[in-house]
Design an enzyme around this catalytic site. Structure first.
Site, PDB file in Angstrom:
ATOM      1  N   TRP A  38       0.988  -1.327   0.098  1.00  0.00           N
ATOM      2  CA  TRP A  38       0.110   0.053  -0.010  1.00  0.00           C
ATOM      3  C   TRP A  38       0.794   1.175   0.056  1.00  0.00           C
ATOM      4  O   TRP A  38       0.570   2.221  -0.703  1.00  0.00           O
ATOM      5  CB  TRP A  38      -0.962  -0.199   1.449  1.00  0.00           C
ATOM      6  CG  TRP A  38      -1.665   1.301   1.448  1.00  0.00           C
ATOM      7  CD1 TRP A  38      -2.977   1.468   0.678  1.00  0.00           C
ATOM      8  CD2 TRP A  38      -1.394   2.487   2.147  1.00  0.00           C
ATOM      9  NE1 TRP A  38      -3.206   2.568   1.072  1.00  0.00           N
ATOM     10  CE2 TRP A  38      -2.339   3.498   2.031  1.00  0.00           C
ATOM     11  CE3 TRP A  38      -0.324   2.932   3.030  1.00  0.00           C
ATOM     12  CZ2 TRP A  38      -2.602   4.761   2.666  1.00  0.00           C
ATOM     13  CZ3 TRP A  38      -0.415   4.084   3.465  1.00  0.00           C
ATOM     14  CH2 TRP A  38      -1.583   4.915   3.498  1.00  0.00           C
ATOM     15  N   HIS A  39       2.105   1.098   0.585  1.00  0.00           N
ATOM     16  CA  HIS A  39       2.675   2.392   0.726  1.00  0.00           C
ATOM     17  C   HIS A  39       3.301   2.927  -0.586  1.00  0.00           C
ATOM     18  O   HIS A  39       3.670   3.895  -0.777  1.00  0.00           O
ATOM     19  CB  HIS A  39       4.016   2.043   1.825  1.00  0.00           C
ATOM     20  CG  HIS A  39       3.452   2.314   3.193  1.00  0.00           C
ATOM     21  ND1 HIS A  39       2.746   1.557   3.968  1.00  0.00           N
ATOM     22  CD2 HIS A  39       3.454   3.255   4.186  1.00  0.00           C
ATOM     23  CE1 HIS A  39       2.589   1.709   5.155  1.00  0.00           C
ATOM     24  NE2 HIS A  39       2.827   3.070   5.150  1.00  0.00           N
ATOM     25  N   GLY A  40       3.886   1.668  -1.191  1.00  0.00           N
ATOM     26  CA  GLY A  40       4.557   2.060  -2.431  1.00  0.00           C
ATOM     27  C   GLY A  40       4.818   0.731  -3.138  1.00  0.00           C
ATOM     28  O   GLY A  40       5.024  -0.191  -2.859  1.00  0.00           O
TER      29      GLY A  40
END
Lengths: 323, 473
Positions: B322-324
């Protein structure tokens, strides 16, 4: 009063107290430019150069220059501006001579123009500009005033200084930042700049002797900058004598090919300002021998003494001229 | 638009003035328009995605409300999930996927040369996608009725204080507050201003100064010494906390001035006694989202130890992703997943009860230190440019002495001083021992606090303004 108004007033009170305390602190730490500590000022130019009343027997000479006006080691009283002041005092005991040393480390011409505008409010008896070709190089116009090393840039936001600066100058050096406006008025904001310069530091780089300087040739823009300095100066001080000096330089600092470029400043300035009233253009480029430089760029104790003795009769001659 | 920008200094009073003067539908339209201006400042094209996402979930939830057959309801939910994740996937993961396939095929000798799309990442897309999805899932679960006003629904998605970097709000909490103007007292307004100034101070003074050192070291970690890398990693642990929690502070403060309560996102996370507690203190809105919409539907910890471990790893893998779109984030998630799995195992073996949020006591110190340092290792993965670089950094950190420094002593000293201040503040405030501005009641004292914060910021802020770290997600 609503709680919100009370809280806002309380916040304003704290801000005012902090600003007031900062002003008192800065005043104690940073002497005014008329005081005798001659070459220790690195910042707070808005406070340092605030105009002050003078007695009728006091004569003021403002020196605008770069770091050569300072002593790298030792006290400011050994630098040529202080020595020149002493010699003037001995020459004319009827007056007290104040030599305001506006020497900026890494000073560039944009800052010098701002200082020329600042000088107007002081009504000096004479102004000295000690500089050289590199201050007039074209790439200086590609930087904004805010990018200068000193905080002289803040002066350009004060109305009494700004009115002498041309629209071309304000546009060219982008003198339009809200932060600059605030910094010219708030010591708290100026404190931030001192704090940043204190703790920012640099990445460690390998030491050693700095490379030789390649000096760029005198260009049309160099002439434009010289004209701009003179225009700004005369706008604020229409009758004050101006002495422009091509400063002592150490040839070993420059590449042989660029040395002729360095020598170009004196004839160009002389030619450009010929016929202008109350202007003297002097060449001191070679008056200090290499052995009297403390490093590649700055003159040492003996060099300061030589330069002060060389300047004295020339400045005295200008002061004898009725203004 | 950044919260710590000159534009926002002009924007915020205009929005709040409109908020004070307007009511009902006019107020909602005003906030919606201003939220879109805030979001689209500098990249107006990104507003199109916001509209698409809002419209999709608005229409789907209207259908979900009236659909009675479970099959139809599942189909509508699927449409929303596919639509939202499709949007996220296209803009965030497609280039990463293409690169990964190219690399894998190259390793297998197939030499598939897929074109890597050059897509600009719309700011905050991960945040608002999760927010809209939670709304649709809540309607699907019949935990709330679908919103019948598109303006209100679009405002729920785009509400500017928390749009770009959270907290990820639940519709059950935020939507009802947007329907009518919320009552607010002078105390709310003052608390909101205090919270905003507190957040700005954390960001501009501490996070950004620490960030200068972190950037200086992490830009070329191969030339930095082990000691510098260690200090930079400690600095980054606090930089990311201060930076991210500062954004939440400002969002919560802005909401409070408008009478809207936004979810708390951080509770002194580095005082957590174990990783499970850490995730109840760090990015709370995200960890509860993962818990409610992923971990629990997967069975949580109620299907035996093996399934629990799988669930934890899966959730943290997706949390990292989700972060990257990068292997470093996946590894970050898996490392934390490993820690959580180990902790669950330990807790099961020792029949340890779930730790509460009570102040830390001396006997908790080993747990706090262990948790903090587990997270410290995870931040190396998070901050590094590649997995190889992360392992190289960890290797150099293991030998912190004996190399010449590359950063000047005054910069290192400055970083140490800032670090000591934030660690002490964290320990004192988090343990309930230090003075807290939240306890100030009299307007004069609150105003003095504002003045103090402004003086601190004016004199100490870092010279280089950095965007909030979580803007990139």
């Amino acid at each position: 009063m609503t709680p919100l108004v009370r809280a806002s007033l309380s916040a304003c009170l704290v801000l005012s107290l902090a600003e007031g305390a900062a002003r008192v602190g800065v005043r104690a730490a940073a002497p005014h430019c008329y005081d005798t500590t001659r070459n220790l000022r690195e910042g707070y130019w808005a406070q340092y150069t605030a105009p002050r009343k003078r007695r009728p027997d006091q004569r003021l000479i403002i020196l605008i220059t770069n770091s050569q006006g300072r002593m790298r080691r030792g006290g400011g009283l050994d630098a040529y501006p202080a020595r020149l002041q002493q010699q003037l005092a001995q020459w004319d005991p009827q007056h007290e001579y104040l030599l305001a040393n506006w020497a900026m480390t890494g000073g560039n011409l944009a800052e010098m123009i701002v200082l020329a505008a600042r000088a107007a409010a002081h009504r000096p008896d004479a102004v000295l500009l000690v500089t050289y070709t590199r201050n007039f190089r074209e790439d200086q116009t590609r930087r904004t005033l805010e990018e200068s090393w000193s905080d002289v840039s803040h002066l350009a936001y004060l109305p009494e200084v700004r009115r002498h600066l041309s629209p071309w100058f304000l546009e060219q050096f982008q003198v339009r930042s809200p932060r600059g406006w605030l910094a010219a008025r708030s010591v708290l904001v100026q404190l931030h700049e001192r704090f940043v310069s204190l703790v920012k530091g640099q990445t460690v780089r390998p030491g050693g002797r700095p490379a030789l300087i390649t000096a760029e040739p005198w260009t049309g823009m160099s002439s434009r900058l010289l004209d701009e300095f003179y225009r700004t100066f005369r706008h604020g001080l229409p009758t004050t004598p101006l002495v422009i000096v091509s400063m002592p330089l150490n040839p070993v600092r420059f590449t042989p090919e660029s040395w002729p470029n360095i020598l170009a400043f004196f004839p160009k300035a002389q030619g450009r300002l010929a016929g202008e009233p109350r202007v003297a253009v002097l060449d001191a480029t070679g008056i200090v021998e290499t052995r009297h430089f403390s490093d590649d760029t700055h003159v040492g104790t003996e060099g300061h003494d030589q330069f002060a003795r060389w300047l004295f009769p020339r400045v005295a001659a200008v002061l004898e001229t009725p203004s | 638009m950044w919260f710590h920008s000159f534009e926002f200094l002009v924007f915020a009073p205009i929005v709040l003035l409109g908020h004070a003067l307007l009511n009902g539908q006019a107020l909602r339209v005003w906030l919606l328009v201003m939220s879109y201006i805030f979001y689209g400042w500098g990249q107006p094209w990104a507003c199109g995605l916001l509209v698409a996402s809002s419209l999709l979930d608005f229409l789907v939830t209207l259908r979900l409300d009236v659909a009675s057959s479970p099959r139809a309801r599942k189909a509508w939910l699927l449409l929303s999930v596919v639509g939202n994740l499709g949007l996220l996937g296209t803009f965030k993961y497609l280039p990463f996927l293409a690169r990964t396939i190219n690399r894998a095929s190259g390793a297998l000798g197939w030499d598939l040369e897929l074109a890597v799309p050059q897509v600009a990442l719309p700011p905050g897309i991960s945040f608002y996608t999760f927010q809209t999805m939670s709304y649709t899932i809540d309607v699907y679960r019949r935990q709330m009725k679908a919103c019948r006003s598109f303006t209100t629904m679009a405002l729920f998605v785009a509400y500017f204080p928390q749009l770009v970097a959270g907290p990820i709000e639940r519709a059950t909490k935020l939507l009802p507050q947007l329907v009518t103007k919320q009552p607010r007292s002078a105390q709310d307004v003052m608390a909101g201003i205090s919270r905003i100034l507190w957040g700005l101070m954390k960001k501009l003074v501490f996070a950004d100064w620490l960030g200068l050192f972190v950037n200086q070291v992490y830009v070329a970690p191969s030339s930095a010494s082990g000691g510098e890398l260690l200090l930079a990693t400690y600095a980054f642990a606090f930089q990311i906390y201060l930076d991210f929690s500062a954004y939440s502070d400002i969002a919560i403060g802005l909401g409070r001035i408008m009478g809207i309560r936004i979810t708390e996102n951080f509770r002194w996370p580095y005082l957590a006694r174990n990783l499970s507690e850490f995730w109840r203190r760090w990015h709370i809105s995200f960890s509860t989202w993962l818990r409610d919409y992923l971990y629990i539907p997967l069975g949580g910890s109620h299907r035996g130890p093996r399934r629990t471990v799988i669930n934890v790893f899966l959730v943290m893998f997706l949390g990292g992703l989700w972060h990257g779109a990068a292997n470093t984030y996946i590894l970050w998630g898996l490392w934390i997943g490993l820690g959580l799995a180990l902790f669950h195992g330990y807790a099961t073996l020792t029949s340890r009860q779930r730790s509460d949020m009570n102040p830390v006591r001396w006997r908790d110190v080993p747990g706090v230190l262990l948790t903090f340092h587990w997270m410290l290792i995870s931040w190396v993965f998070f901050r590094s440019q590649s997995v190889g670089e992360a392992f190289a950094i960890l290797g150099r950190i293991a030998q912190p002495f004996g190399q010449a420094p590359t950063v000047s002593p005054e910069v290192t000293m400055r970083t140490l001083v800032f670090l000591i201040i934030v660690v002490l503040a964290h320990l004192l405030r988090g343990s309930g021992l230090g003075l807290s501005w939240e306890r100030l009641k009299s307007p004069a004292a609150i105003g003095a606090f504002w003045g103090g914060m402004i003086v601190c910021m004016a004199t100490l802020f870092a010279p280089e303004r950095e965007p909030f770290i979580y803007f990139q997600f």
